[in-house]
Design a protein around this motif. Structure first.
Motif, short mmCIF file in Angstrom:
data_model
loop_
_atom_site.label_atom_id
_atom_site.label_comp_id
_atom_site.label_asym_id
_atom_site.label_seq_id
_atom_site.Cartn_x
_atom_site.Cartn_y
_atom_site.Cartn_z
N ASP A 8 0.83 -1.21 0.00
CA ASP A 8 0.00 0.00 0.00
C ASP A 8 0.86 1.26 0.00
O ASP A 8 0.50 2.26 -0.65
N ALA A 9 1.98 1.24 0.70
CA ALA A 9 2.87 2.40 0.73
C ALA A 9 3.44 2.69 -0.65
O ALA A 9 3.52 3.85 -1.08
N ARG A 11 2.02 1.80 -3.51
CA ARG A 11 0.88 2.29 -4.30
C ARG A 11 0.62 3.78 -4.04
O ARG A 11 0.38 4.55 -4.96
N HIS A 12 0.68 4.16 -2.77
CA HIS A 12 0.45 5.56 -2.41
C HIS A 12 1.50 6.46 -3.06
O HIS A 12 1.17 7.51 -3.62
N GLU A 13 2.77 6.05 -2.97
CA GLU A 13 3.84 6.86 -3.55
C GLU A 13 3.70 6.95 -5.07
O GLU A 13 3.98 7.99 -5.66
N GLY A 15 0.84 6.91 -6.64
CA GLY A 15 -0.26 7.85 -6.83
C GLY A 15 0.18 9.29 -6.67
O GLY A 15 -0.22 10.17 -7.44
N THR A 33 -1.53 -0.20 -10.77
CA THR A 33 -1.39 -0.64 -9.38
C THR A 33 -1.78 -2.10 -9.16
O THR A 33 -1.14 -2.79 -8.37
#
Length: 158
Positions: A8-9, A11-13, A15, A33
């Motif tokens: 998830d980290a 994926r966030h970065e 985004g 993703t």
């Protein structure tokens, strides 16, 4: 160990980086993703396996293994059965790369699979750790002489 927070980290970065590129980049990042989830998990598992292998070399005769339970890895530490019964053949450190690892594809006859698995299990080791010990034992501790000319360095330079 739950890998989802690490996935998830990333994926966030992705985004956040895509947001700087505008709506088209964000849409592309959204589409990427899902396939990246598996690639990130695989990369994390490979890193954990390499770490366990390195730790096992340092803990000999004990060993550390990474096992999958569902989609998440677990670490298993064993004391090593041979510690009680027979002397341990130390795994020689590499002379030229500061103790790094070397990947090699080893093709063995299928008839060896069962005896190798059984021997490794009896010693409380992974097959890889058992094979490393077998090779080290076969070499009998022979090592190249140290010299400044056979050293090299690897890594990233900024």
């Amino acid at each position: 160990m739950n890998l989802q927070s690490y996935v998830d980290a990333v994926r966030h970065e992705l985004g956040v980086a895509a947001a700087a590129g505008g709506p088209d980049a964000e849409a592309l990042a959204d589409r990427l993703t899902a396939p990246l989830d598996s690639a990130i998990r695989l990369a994390l598992l490979e890193a954990l396996s390499d770490a366990a292998e390195e730790i096992t070399r340092e803990l000999a005769p004990a060993s550390v293994e990474v096992r999958l339970r569902g989609r998440d890895p677990e670490f298993t530490v064993s004391a090593g059965a041979e510690a009680e019964h027979e002397p341990v053949h130390p795994v020689p450190e590499s002379d030229d790369d500061g103790g790094g690892t070397w990947r090699v594809t080893l093709r063995l006859p299928e008839s060896l699979r069962s005896p190798v698995d059984a021997a490794a299990r009896a010693e409380g080791l992974s097959v890889n750790a058992w094979l490393v010990r077998a090779v080290a034992s076969a070499l009998g501790g022979r090592r190249r002489p140290r010299g400044n000319t056979d050293r090299f360095f690897s890594g990233w330079v900024h």
